[in-house]
Write a protein that holds these residues in place. Structure first.
Motif, PDB file in Angstrom:
ATOM      1  N   ALA A 111      69.277  23.494  75.448  1.00  0.00           N
ATOM      2  CA  ALA A 111      68.968  24.799  76.044  1.00  0.00           C
ATOM      3  C   ALA A 111      69.336  24.811  77.517  1.00  0.00           C
ATOM      4  O   ALA A 111      69.856  25.804  78.037  1.00  0.00           O
ATOM      5  CB  ALA A 111      67.487  25.122  75.853  1.00  0.00           C
ATOM      6  N   ARG A 149      73.129  25.080  77.827  1.00  0.00           N
ATOM      7  CA  ARG A 149      73.545  26.444  77.452  1.00  0.00           C
ATOM      8  C   ARG A 149      73.252  27.418  78.589  1.00  0.00           C
ATOM      9  O   ARG A 149      74.075  28.278  78.923  1.00  0.00           O
ATOM     10  CB  ARG A 149      72.797  26.856  76.181  1.00  0.00           C
ATOM     11  CG  ARG A 149      73.055  28.276  75.714  1.00  0.00           C
ATOM     12  CD  ARG A 149      74.437  28.451  75.185  1.00  0.00           C
ATOM     13  NE  ARG A 149      74.637  29.781  74.634  1.00  0.00           N
ATOM     14  CZ  ARG A 149      75.798  30.429  74.654  1.00  0.00           C
ATOM     15  NH1 ARG A 149      76.870  29.850  75.194  1.00  0.00           N
ATOM     16  NH2 ARG A 149      75.913  31.625  74.140  1.00  0.00           N
ATOM     17  N   ARG A 150      72.069  27.261  79.212  1.00  0.00           N
ATOM     18  CA  ARG A 150      71.689  28.156  80.300  1.00  0.00           C
ATOM     19  C   ARG A 150      72.645  27.997  81.485  1.00  0.00           C
ATOM     20  O   ARG A 150      73.061  28.980  82.096  1.00  0.00           O
ATOM     21  CB  ARG A 150      70.246  27.870  80.725  1.00  0.00           C
ATOM     22  CG  ARG A 150      69.674  28.879  81.722  1.00  0.00           C
ATOM     23  CD  ARG A 150      68.214  28.628  82.011  1.00  0.00           C
ATOM     24  NE  ARG A 150      67.379  29.041  80.891  1.00  0.00           N
ATOM     25  CZ  ARG A 150      66.776  28.203  80.046  1.00  0.00           C
ATOM     26  NH1 ARG A 150      66.921  26.897  80.192  1.00  0.00           N
ATOM     27  NH2 ARG A 150      66.027  28.662  79.065  1.00  0.00           N
ATOM     28  N   LEU A 210      75.949  29.694  80.674  1.00  0.00           N
ATOM     29  CA  LEU A 210      75.836  31.157  80.734  1.00  0.00           C
ATOM     30  C   LEU A 210      75.733  31.636  82.179  1.00  0.00           C
ATOM     31  O   LEU A 210      76.312  32.673  82.535  1.00  0.00           O
ATOM     32  CB  LEU A 210      74.617  31.622  79.928  1.00  0.00           C
ATOM     33  CG  LEU A 210      74.736  31.476  78.404  1.00  0.00           C
ATOM     34  CD1 LEU A 210      73.404  31.761  77.730  1.00  0.00           C
ATOM     35  CD2 LEU A 210      75.817  32.411  77.852  1.00  0.00           C
ATOM     36  N   CYS A 228      69.083  45.680  82.463  1.00  0.00           N
ATOM     37  CA  CYS A 228      68.685  44.804  81.361  1.00  0.00           C
ATOM     38  C   CYS A 228      67.239  44.325  81.451  1.00  0.00           C
ATOM     39  O   CYS A 228      66.687  43.826  80.460  1.00  0.00           O
ATOM     40  CB  CYS A 228      69.603  43.574  81.307  1.00  0.00           C
ATOM     41  SG  CYS A 228      71.357  43.957  81.161  1.00  0.00           S
ATOM     42  N   THR A 278      66.095  33.808  80.872  1.00  0.00           N
ATOM     43  CA  THR A 278      66.219  33.103  79.600  1.00  0.00           C
ATOM     44  C   THR A 278      67.656  33.192  79.097  1.00  0.00           C
ATOM     45  O   THR A 278      68.479  33.973  79.610  1.00  0.00           O
ATOM     46  CB  THR A 278      65.288  33.709  78.547  1.00  0.00           C
ATOM     47  OG1 THR A 278      65.722  35.063  78.282  1.00  0.00           O
ATOM     48  CG2 THR A 278      63.845  33.734  79.034  1.00  0.00           C
ATOM     49  N   ILE A 279      67.956  32.428  78.057  1.00  0.00           N
ATOM     50  CA  ILE A 279      69.295  32.464  77.463  1.00  0.00           C
ATOM     51  C   ILE A 279      69.610  33.869  76.968  1.00  0.00           C
ATOM     52  O   ILE A 279      70.710  34.397  77.195  1.00  0.00           O
ATOM     53  CB  ILE A 279      69.383  31.433  76.319  1.00  0.00           C
ATOM     54  CG1 ILE A 279      69.422  30.013  76.906  1.00  0.00           C
ATOM     55  CG2 ILE A 279      70.609  31.693  75.435  1.00  0.00           C
ATOM     56  CD1 ILE A 279      69.359  28.916  75.869  1.00  0.00           C
ATOM     57  N   GLU A 280      68.643  34.489  76.288  1.00  0.00           N
ATOM     58  CA  GLU A 280      68.882  35.841  75.753  1.00  0.00           C
ATOM     59  C   GLU A 280      69.140  36.843  76.874  1.00  0.00           C
ATOM     60  O   GLU A 280      70.004  37.724  76.762  1.00  0.00           O
ATOM     61  CB  GLU A 280      67.678  36.291  74.914  1.00  0.00           C
ATOM     62  CG  GLU A 280      67.489  35.532  73.608  1.00  0.00           C
ATOM     63  CD  GLU A 280      66.922  34.133  73.811  1.00  0.00           C
ATOM     64  OE1 GLU A 280      66.425  33.829  74.935  1.00  0.00           O
ATOM     65  OE2 GLU A 280      66.978  33.333  72.863  1.00  0.00           O
ATOM     66  N   GLN A 281      68.397  36.736  77.977  1.00  0.00           N
ATOM     67  CA  GLN A 281      68.595  37.660  79.098  1.00  0.00           C
ATOM     68  C   GLN A 281      69.955  37.457  79.750  1.00  0.00           C
ATOM     69  O   GLN A 281      70.629  38.424  80.114  1.00  0.00           O
ATOM     70  CB  GLN A 281      67.479  37.465  80.122  1.00  0.00           C
ATOM     71  CG  GLN A 281      66.124  37.967  79.644  1.00  0.00           C
ATOM     72  CD  GLN A 281      64.967  37.491  80.496  1.00  0.00           C
ATOM     73  OE1 GLN A 281      65.069  36.462  81.176  1.00  0.00           O
ATOM     74  NE2 GLN A 281      63.859  38.216  80.474  1.00  0.00           N
ATOM     75  N   GLU A 330      72.661  36.324  78.241  1.00  0.00           N
ATOM     76  CA  GLU A 330      73.663  36.842  77.295  1.00  0.00           C
ATOM     77  C   GLU A 330      73.738  38.364  77.381  1.00  0.00           C
ATOM     78  O   GLU A 330      74.838  38.946  77.330  1.00  0.00           O
ATOM     79  CB  GLU A 330      73.309  36.391  75.878  1.00  0.00           C
ATOM     80  CG  GLU A 330      73.547  34.909  75.646  1.00  0.00           C
ATOM     81  CD  GLU A 330      73.060  34.455  74.277  1.00  0.00           C
ATOM     82  OE1 GLU A 330      73.563  33.427  73.782  1.00  0.00           O
ATOM     83  OE2 GLU A 330      72.170  35.121  73.697  1.00  0.00           O
ATOM     84  N   GLU A 331      72.594  39.025  77.517  1.00  0.00           N
ATOM     85  CA  GLU A 331      72.592  40.484  77.618  1.00  0.00           C
ATOM     86  C   GLU A 331      73.280  40.954  78.895  1.00  0.00           C
ATOM     87  O   GLU A 331      74.040  41.922  78.896  1.00  0.00           O
ATOM     88  CB  GLU A 331      71.152  41.010  77.576  1.00  0.00           C
ATOM     89  CG  GLU A 331      71.067  42.526  77.597  1.00  0.00           C
ATOM     90  CD  GLU A 331      69.639  43.049  77.565  1.00  0.00           C
ATOM     91  OE1 GLU A 331      69.464  44.284  77.542  1.00  0.00           O
ATOM     92  OE2 GLU A 331      68.703  42.220  77.575  1.00  0.00           O
ATOM     93  N   ARG A 332      73.052  40.242  80.003  1.00  0.00           N
ATOM     94  CA  ARG A 332      73.693  40.638  81.268  1.00  0.00           C
ATOM     95  C   ARG A 332      75.203  40.412  81.222  1.00  0.00           C
ATOM     96  O   ARG A 332      75.966  41.194  81.788  1.00  0.00           O
ATOM     97  CB  ARG A 332      73.066  39.855  82.433  1.00  0.00           C
ATOM     98  CG  ARG A 332      71.629  40.271  82.686  1.00  0.00           C
ATOM     99  CD  ARG A 332      70.978  39.452  83.792  1.00  0.00           C
ATOM    100  NE  ARG A 332      69.524  39.577  83.696  1.00  0.00           N
ATOM    101  CZ  ARG A 332      68.662  39.005  84.502  1.00  0.00           C
ATOM    102  NH1 ARG A 332      69.111  38.240  85.498  1.00  0.00           N
ATOM    103  NH2 ARG A 332      67.363  39.164  84.353  1.00  0.00           N
TER     104      ARG A 332
END
Length: 574
Positions: free
Chosen positions: A514, A517-518, A521, A551, A560-563, A565-567
């Motif tokens: 994680a 990955r972070r 990103l 976002c 977070t990873i999801e945040q 990715e959304e940005r």
């Protein structure tokens, strides 16, 4: 003999924001005027120019300056004297009046709070301009706020100055205007605003790099239980406070490693053209400040100046340090606000204070630019709340009344409990004890973006960031950080590829953790933001802020990873 009227022609040339604010002030001619300007922008010069204008045209006969500390009284009086305005910095409440050859006096908020009737009488005797420096201090206690209001209601003019977020509590600030927003909350309204991003664009302040250090920490709780945590990882606020305290322990390894890195950075800046660059360590209390001073002497071989309290001796030590080429100064809050030491360029944030107000005050000691291209570097623990404040350096804040307390994002009471000695006795009530802590560079934060991957203290990877050139523009800082991060990741890939295969057949690539990955990103997001910056000319920080608005979520250093990715998906559509 009465004090002479100051001559406007002797004033230094005003900066663009000062001229604009002066014109607005003279146009309005209102009793109250609030100016918000980032530390280092020149609020003192602006205020003294207004005082000279009003003394010259007869609007006022006297000037009273209210400052937060005794040291700042002297600083104000010295600055005023240089432009022909004589202010009595030695005025005491028992004096009642200053000598006739003074234009007025400089006092502290505490002085006013103790005897508001004295200052009210002085204000009523002569038509007075009152300059309230760092006006948010008038809300520090009810007696101070009530005293300021009572003392200076009769003033002909009141000029309120501040360079930091107003306050994080609900104490209303006297003479500041509040307006109700669409959410029903009252927000402070300034008549002139000159933020950090504006000053950075104009070259008035330095770009600030935040070097966040994480590491493994171990401690024993009050109940005798041994705990371990990695500084910077998600955990409860109680654990964050205890891990933070463990890292700051002078007897551990975290502080010596961080001080070594900070001193190395100071040497780079001195060799790069800032020959007198100085460093400041901000400590939580007097005992740790003394311990940090010993550590610095061990690291550098030179003694550090130590300022422990707001007294006349402390003012003299600050003035001596400011005029010298001594490398390091250690202080407990004394140098957190208003004190002018332009050569400070490296900071170590080794305190448990975490409010937006205090953080901004502390960072304000490093931002004053003297020549084009100067940068500042601040070393801090990799604590999520601090990372958020570092990422939001360019955010302008108003004082909001009625806002929920938890909105600041961190409960400082937890840190106070963690810092407080436990006086209880008994076998199950053993004191908190920091056992060990190691340091590694976690990330570099600049212009709202996060760069780099974890690098152990003392390694070539860390040295790559500590060795960044000292004279750079903001754009050059972003480009170099992106380049360093790319090289760091490429070197990691080369090391992985060079390792012998564990089996004759190639194994599939291991999935990224994680944390990896972070980092990947964040790197991708920074690259996309940089590309948009070059297309549109918008500052990196404003692009990141717009992505957060669209976002949601915290700054990228905490996202977070999801945040992330959304940005990334969002910036690709802008």
């Amino acid at each position: 003999m009465a004090a002479r009227t100051p001559v406007l022609e002797t004033f230094p040339a005003l900066r663009a924001w000062q001229r604009k604010a002066l014109v607005e002030y003279l146009r309005r001619r209102t009793e109250d005027f609030t100016a918000v300007a980032t530390p280092g922008a020149g609020k003192t010069t602006f205020a003294l120019r207004i005082a000279a204008e009003l003394l010259g045209d007869g609007t006022v006969e006297a000037v009273t300056v209210v400052a937060p500390t005794e040291h700042l009284k002297n600083q104000w009086a010295d600055a005023a004297a240089r432009v022909g305005i004589q202010l009595d910095a030695a005025f005491r409440n028992a004096d009642v009046h200053s000598a006739a050859d003074f234009h007025g006096a400089v006092v502290t908020y505490a002085q006013v709070g103790m005897a508001p009737q004295v200052h009210r009488r002085r204000t009523m005797t002569r038509r007075t301009l009152v300059i309230l420096d760092e006006i948010h201090h008038a809300g520090d206690s009810r007696s101070w706020g009530d005293g300021v209001k009572n003392a200076f209601e009769p003033a002909v003019r009141r000029l309120m100055l501040t360079g930091t977020p107003f306050r994080s509590d609900d104490n209303p600030i006297p003479f500041v205007s509040y307006e109700r927003g669409g959410d029903g909350l009252l927000r402070s309204r300034a008549d002139s605003v000159y933020g950090y991003s504006d000053a950075l664009r104009d070259g008035v302040v330095r770009p600030v790099l935040f070097l966040a250090y994480s590491g493994e920490t171990r401690w024993r709780t009050n109940a005798g239980e041994e705990l371990a945590a990695r500084l910077g990882e998600p955990m409860t606020q109680d654990l964050v406070a205890q891990a933070w305290r463990t890292a700051l322990d002078p007897a551990g390894d975290w502080m010596p490693q961080v001080l070594r890195a900070a001193d190395a950075r100071l040497t780079v800046l001195r060799n790069a053209g800032m020959a007198d660059a100085g460093g400041l360590i901000i400590a939580t209390d007097q005992q740790t400040a003394r311990s940090y001073a010993k550590l610095i002497e061990q690291v550098t071989g030179e003694k550090a100046a130590v300022v422990l309290s707001d007294d006349l001796g402390a003012s003299a030590r600050i003035a001596t340090f400011a005029a010298s080429e001594q490398r390091w100064l250690v202080a407990v809050r004394m140098v957190s606000e208003g004190v002018d030491i332009p050569r400070l360029a490296v900071g170590v944030y080794a305190t448990s204070a975490s409010t937006p107000l205090y953080f901004a005050q502390a960072i304000g000691r490093f931002v004053r630019a003297r020549q084009s291209g100067e940068t500042a570097s601040v070393f801090l623990p990799s604590v999520p709340h601090l990372l958020g404040l570092a990422s939001e350096m360019e955010t302008e804040r108003d004082h909001v009344l009625g806002k929920p307390k938890e909105a600041d994002g961190f409960d400082d009471d937890l840190l106070e409990r963690a810092q407080r000695d436990d006086q209880a006795s008994g076998e199950l009530e053993k004191r908190f004890a920091a056992l060990s802590a190691t340091a590694e560079l976690d990330q570099v934060i600049f212009d709202g973006a996060s760069f780099g991957t974890a690098a152990q203290a003392g390694t070539p990877e860390e040295e790559e960031y500590l060795g960044l050139p000292g004279l750079l523009t903001a754009d050059q800082v972003s480009l170099l950080l992106t380049k360093r991060q790319t090289e760091q990741l490429a070197a990691q890939r080369r090391r992985t590829a060079a390792q012998p295969a564990a089996a004759p057949t190639a194994a599939p690539p291991a999935p990224m953790s994680a944390a990896q990955r972070r980092v990947a990103l964040r790197r991708q997001l920074n690259a996309l933001v940089a590309a948009r910056h070059h297309r549109t000319g918008q500052p990196h920080g404003k692009i990141h802020a717009e992505l957060r608005r669209l976002c949601g979520g915290p700054p990228s250093a905490q996202a977070t990873i999801e945040q992330l990715e959304e940005r990334i998906a969002t910036v690709q559509t802008l």
